[in-house]
Design a protein around this motif. Structure first.
Motif, short mmCIF file in Angstrom:
data_model
loop_
_atom_site.label_atom_id
_atom_site.label_comp_id
_atom_site.label_asym_id
_atom_site.label_seq_id
_atom_site.Cartn_x
_atom_site.Cartn_y
_atom_site.Cartn_z
N GLY A 26 -6.81 11.82 -5.38
CA GLY A 26 -5.98 10.28 -5.35
C GLY A 26 -7.10 9.35 -4.85
N ILE A 29 -5.95 3.91 -1.17
CA ILE A 29 -6.37 3.65 0.22
C ILE A 29 -6.62 5.13 0.76
CG2 ILE A 29 -4.22 2.88 1.34
CD1 ILE A 29 -7.33 0.90 1.85
N THR A 30 -5.48 5.82 0.92
CA THR A 30 -5.46 7.04 1.70
C THR A 30 -6.59 8.04 1.41
OG1 THR A 30 -3.13 6.81 1.80
CG2 THR A 30 -4.00 9.12 2.55
N GLU A 49 -9.53 10.75 -9.31
CA GLU A 49 -8.52 9.64 -9.07
C GLU A 49 -8.20 9.86 -10.61
OE1 GLU A 49 -6.39 7.50 -7.88
OE2 GLU A 49 -5.88 7.43 -10.04
N LYS A 50 -7.02 9.84 -10.91
CA LYS A 50 -6.68 10.18 -12.44
C LYS A 50 -6.25 8.86 -13.32
CE LYS A 50 -1.48 10.59 -11.89
NZ LYS A 50 -0.22 11.25 -12.34
N THR A 57 -0.15 2.66 -5.64
CA THR A 57 0.52 1.60 -4.71
C THR A 57 -0.57 0.57 -3.93
OG1 THR A 57 1.95 3.37 -4.20
CG2 THR A 57 2.18 1.48 -2.58
N SER A 58 -1.98 1.19 -3.91
CA SER A 58 -3.05 0.61 -3.25
C SER A 58 -3.42 -0.88 -3.77
CB SER A 58 -3.96 1.50 -2.92
OG SER A 58 -3.38 2.44 -2.00
N THR A 62 2.06 -5.81 -0.07
CA THR A 62 2.26 -7.21 0.18
C THR A 62 0.61 -7.75 0.69
OG1 THR A 62 4.34 -6.72 1.04
CG2 THR A 62 3.35 -8.67 1.68
N LEU A 64 -1.27 -7.33 3.36
CA LEU A 64 -1.31 -7.87 4.65
C LEU A 64 -1.99 -6.42 5.32
CD1 LEU A 64 1.81 -9.64 5.16
CD2 LEU A 64 -0.07 -10.58 4.95
N VAL A 194 -6.41 15.93 -11.60
CA VAL A 194 -6.51 17.40 -11.20
C VAL A 194 -5.21 17.79 -11.66
CG1 VAL A 194 -6.13 18.76 -9.00
CG2 VAL A 194 -7.56 16.89 -8.89
N PRO A 231 2.49 8.39 -4.21
CA PRO A 231 3.91 8.74 -4.95
C PRO A 231 3.94 9.93 -5.55
CG PRO A 231 3.26 6.27 -5.30
CD PRO A 231 2.17 7.01 -4.69
N ARG A 340 6.77 2.65 -2.57
CA ARG A 340 6.48 3.42 -1.25
C ARG A 340 6.33 4.80 -1.14
NH1 ARG A 340 9.50 -0.91 -0.95
NH2 ARG A 340 8.65 -2.86 0.06
N GLY A 372 2.69 6.43 5.60
CA GLY A 372 1.84 5.41 6.14
C GLY A 372 1.65 4.07 5.45
N LEU A 374 -1.15 0.64 4.34
CA LEU A 374 -2.56 0.47 3.89
C LEU A 374 -3.20 0.12 5.15
CD1 LEU A 374 -3.89 -0.92 1.26
CD2 LEU A 374 -3.35 -3.21 2.40
N THR A 375 -2.76 -0.49 6.25
CA THR A 375 -3.30 -1.01 7.34
C THR A 375 -3.83 0.03 8.16
OG1 THR A 375 -1.55 -2.59 7.43
CG2 THR A 375 -2.86 -2.25 9.48
C1 LIG Z 1 5.68 -3.34 -2.00
C2 LIG Z 1 4.96 -2.69 -1.03
C3 LIG Z 1 4.23 -3.56 0.03
C4 LIG Z 1 3.43 -3.21 0.78
N1 LIG Z 1 2.88 -3.82 1.82
C5 LIG Z 1 2.06 -3.25 2.61
C6 LIG Z 1 1.36 -4.19 3.49
O1 LIG Z 1 1.38 -5.58 3.25
N2 LIG Z 1 0.62 -3.58 4.55
C7 LIG Z 1 0.48 -2.35 4.73
O2 LIG Z 1 -0.53 -1.94 5.56
N3 LIG Z 1 0.90 -1.37 3.54
C8 LIG Z 1 1.73 -2.05 2.59
N4 LIG Z 1 2.44 -1.13 1.94
C9 LIG Z 1 2.18 0.52 2.10
C10 LIG Z 1 0.95 0.75 1.32
O3 LIG Z 1 0.62 -0.13 0.24
C11 LIG Z 1 0.84 2.22 1.01
O4 LIG Z 1 1.10 2.98 2.15
C12 LIG Z 1 -0.64 2.66 0.39
O5 LIG Z 1 -1.09 1.71 -0.39
C13 LIG Z 1 -0.52 4.14 -0.20
O6 LIG Z 1 -1.69 4.34 -0.53
P1 LIG Z 1 -2.07 5.91 -1.16
O7 LIG Z 1 -3.38 6.02 -1.28
O8 LIG Z 1 -1.36 6.96 -0.28
O9 LIG Z 1 -1.08 5.80 -2.33
P2 LIG Z 1 -1.69 5.22 -3.95
O10 LIG Z 1 -2.53 4.09 -3.86
O11 LIG Z 1 -0.67 5.42 -4.95
O12 LIG Z 1 -2.87 6.30 -4.47
C14 LIG Z 1 -2.78 7.73 -4.92
C15 LIG Z 1 -3.43 7.73 -6.03
O13 LIG Z 1 -3.48 9.10 -6.30
C16 LIG Z 1 -3.65 9.24 -7.97
N5 LIG Z 1 -3.10 10.53 -8.38
C17 LIG Z 1 -1.90 11.22 -8.50
N6 LIG Z 1 -1.90 12.24 -9.09
C18 LIG Z 1 -3.20 12.86 -9.11
C19 LIG Z 1 -4.01 13.77 -9.85
N7 LIG Z 1 -3.02 14.69 -10.24
N8 LIG Z 1 -5.05 13.76 -9.89
C20 LIG Z 1 -5.84 12.79 -9.37
N9 LIG Z 1 -5.51 11.44 -9.02
C21 LIG Z 1 -4.06 11.51 -8.72
C22 LIG Z 1 -2.82 7.98 -8.39
O14 LIG Z 1 -3.22 7.73 -9.78
C23 LIG Z 1 -2.95 7.02 -7.21
O15 LIG Z 1 -4.23 6.08 -7.69
C24 LIG Z 1 3.14 -1.76 0.97
C25 LIG Z 1 3.67 -0.87 -0.12
C26 LIG Z 1 4.66 -1.42 -1.08
C27 LIG Z 1 5.13 -0.51 -2.11
#
Ligand SMILES: Cc1cc2nc3c(=O)[nH]c(=O)nc-3n(C[C@H](O)[C@H](O)[C@H](O)COP(=O)(O)OP(=O)(O)OC[C@H]3O[C@@H](n4cnc5c(N)ncnc54)[C@H](O)[C@@H]3O)c2cc1C
Length: 544
Positions: A26, A29-30, A49-50, A57-58, A62, A64, A194, A231, A340, A372, A374-375
């Protein structure tokens, strides 16, 4: 070696040969945060990253870097303290990209927490987050609040609060973390999925990766595997046959973009909506965006789009708070929708679910991180890597977590003052070529890397327009940011599809043509890319 598609074969070769300490699944941001933290500690890291980086989500938040005022209401003091304190750290790591922004919180009769509780709440917020005295909250009278935001419906407003937050670009923050990790030894590719796990004595020892650009599958050896798939976390837990106990609860959040003149709020504002929720209106250059919704989501995770219903909800909220603007569906210039990846809690509604991150460890050793913000990415990464180290590498001499001091690419500034100074210098150069209007755009997107884009631009003969500028940006993004598709560029590297729709018509064909030349695309491939862009534009503008 630059972080470019053209170096893909070299990176793929490493995947086939090396045994990695940590494989991260993935590139949101995480995953990005985990890859950077682990590589800085001296671990051998790969990340897959697929889609494109920040595709999930990243790139749909919003945007922020905030302490999450609403979590005070949910009495999540620990979360407020952690993400609140993180804001200042993330700002230091990339002061051009994480910008201080005051937020106005209007107080209305019968809504929200009331003046006294808000005043105490904001004070507590500042205290938990360690906000500097000069930035601490100020309570405002009714007159001051309406002066700060004359568009607000005056009825019922009895005052306001002004407090400190930060604004960013989530996708750019993610790509800068990814690039910093790559520059520190992590092997990272987008468009690599993956697709399977391989076990030895019930322990996960290899991941099967499909290179979606070249339709090839290879096996990568891993001493530990971290599932940071946002997600999609539970999909991978299913693949690992370990989805038991806690699971994800996806909620959808939508943002609408309006031309600034249609919603000319004077500053960022966090206001009550009739159903008891709160939403943001955030001015950003030539536009103002508004969000978000928070509804349960059970649909296709690969195709999350703004529905008319989502848009009508936000329009009603905005028209109620700012009655003179009278916005309608036709005023929407763009939008985005994201999921989310929250942890399910029985009996709780979408808005009530905790935003805290959690880690699940399966019997096979798969470490999954969900929830979790972004912040909080840096602290989440620290926790995940601490765990990886404790479980698998406690006998190795490794560095401690260093991400609180390690500048992100483009962010080599000591503070916001230096960013201002750099912006001034860049403005002089851009004025000389008639492009001064793009100074802030370049600095906030690329920081010091703007110099590289300008160097490229200086080699172009003839008059420079925003089209030449976009071509120079594309050159940079292809050669330094792993762009391989038109949406990588227009959505996740530049945000043009959200924030500069006015530029898009003149950019589409020149950018497609440049991409065709860079990647030697056939006419057929070009047509596919054009269609992808048309579909994304229709979805963002609700024309689908
Ligand atoms: C509407 C909304 C507003 C928000 N606003 C804020 C905010 O203002 N400030 C803040 O701090 N947080 C905010 N958040 C929360 C924050 O955006 C998320 O917590 C964060 O972006 C999650 O990141 P992630 O890396 O866990 O997930 P993702 O960004 O979804 O990354 C997961 C990645 O894994 C990849 N993946 C999935 N399966 C596979 C696989 N089999 N092989 C390879 N890759 C794969 C996906 O393609 C994806 O790119 C908000 C969330 C939402 C929905």
């Amino acid at each position: 070696m630059t972080f470019s598609y053209f170096n893909r074969p070299t990176i793929v070769q490493k995947f086939e040969k090396k045994q990695y300490d940590v494989v991260v699944i993935g590139g949101g941001i995480t995953g990005a945060g985990i890859a950077l933290d682990a590589s800085l500690r001296g671990l051998k890291v790969a990340l897959f990253e697929k889609h494109d980086f920040a595709y999930g989500t990243s790139s749909r938040s919003t945007k922020l870097i905030h302490g999450g005022l609403r979590y005070l209401k949910q009495l999540e003091f620990g979360l407020v303290k952690e993400v609140g304190s993180e804001r200042a750290i993330v700002h230091k790591l990339a002061p051009h990209l994480v910008l201080a922004e005051k937020m106005l919180l209007p107080l209305s009769e019968g809504k929200g927490m009331g003046s006294f509780l808000t005043s105490v709440g904001l004070k507590l917020y500042d205290w938990l987050a360690g906000v500097k005295p000069e930035d601490q909250r100020r309570m405002l009278t009714r007159k001051q609040t309406l002066k700060r935001e004359p568009l607000l419906k005056p009825d019922g407003i009895h005052g306001g609060g002004l407090y400190a937050e930060y604004r960013t670009d989530d996708a750019r923050l993610t790509i800068e973390i990814i690039k910093t990790a790559a520059a520190n030894g992590a092997d990272i590719l987008n468009y690599c999925e993956v697709v399977d796990f391989i076990y030895q004595d019930s322990k996960l020892v290899r991941v099967k990766v499909k290179d979606l650009l070249h339709d090839k599958v290879y096996e990568v050896r891993a001493l530990s595997v971290v599932n940071a798939a946002g997600p999609w976390v539970d999909e991978l837990r299913v693949m690992d046959k370990s989805k038991r106990g806690k699971q994800l609860h996806l909620t959808k959040g939508v943002h609408l973009v309006f031309p600034f003149e249609k919603l000319p709020v004077k500053q960022a504002i966090y206001f009550d909506v009739p159903d008891g929720r709160m939403i943001f209106a955030i001015p950003r250059g030539r536009i103002t965006y508004v969000g978000t919704t928070d509804t349960d989501y059970k649909g296709n995770q690969e195709d999350v789009i703004t529905s008319k219903e989502d848009a009508l909800y936000l329009l009603e909220a905005v028209n109620e708070a700012f009655p003179s603007v009278k916005l309608g569906l036709s005023d929407i210039e763009s939008s985005w929708a994201g999921l989310r990846p929250l942890i399910h809690e029985e009996g709780k509604s979408a808005s009530e679910l905790s935003r805290k991150d959690e880690i699940f460890i399966s019997d096979s050793g798969l470490i999954s991180m969900a929830g979790g913000k972004l912040t909080g990415y840096r602290k989440m990464a620290e926790r995940a890597v601490n765990l990886v180290v404790n479980l698998n590498f406690s006998n190795r001499e490794l560095q401690k977590c260093q991400t609180d001091k390690f500048k992100l690419s483009g962010g080599d500034f000591k503070n916001a003052r230096q960013v201002k100074e750099y912006t001034k210098q860049l403005n002089i150069k851009l004025t000389a070529i008639g492009m001064a209007d793009f100074t802030d755009y370049l600095v906030t997107n690329y920081g010091k890397q703007s110099d590289t884009i300008l160097d490229y631009l200086s080699k172009i003969n003839g008059k420079i327009t925003h089209v030449e500028l976009a071509k120079a940006e594309l050159w940079f993004c292809v050669h330094h940011e792993m762009v391989v598709s038109v949406l990588d560029f227009f959505v996740r590297r530049t945000g043009i599809l959200f924030f500069y729709m006015n530029r898009l018509p003149e950019l589409v064909e020149p950018i497609l043509n440049e991409l065709k030349v860079y990647f030697n695309w056939s006419e057929e491939r070009l047509a596919i890319e054009r269609l992808k862009l048309e579909k994304a534009t229709d979805e963002a503008t609700l024309k689908n």
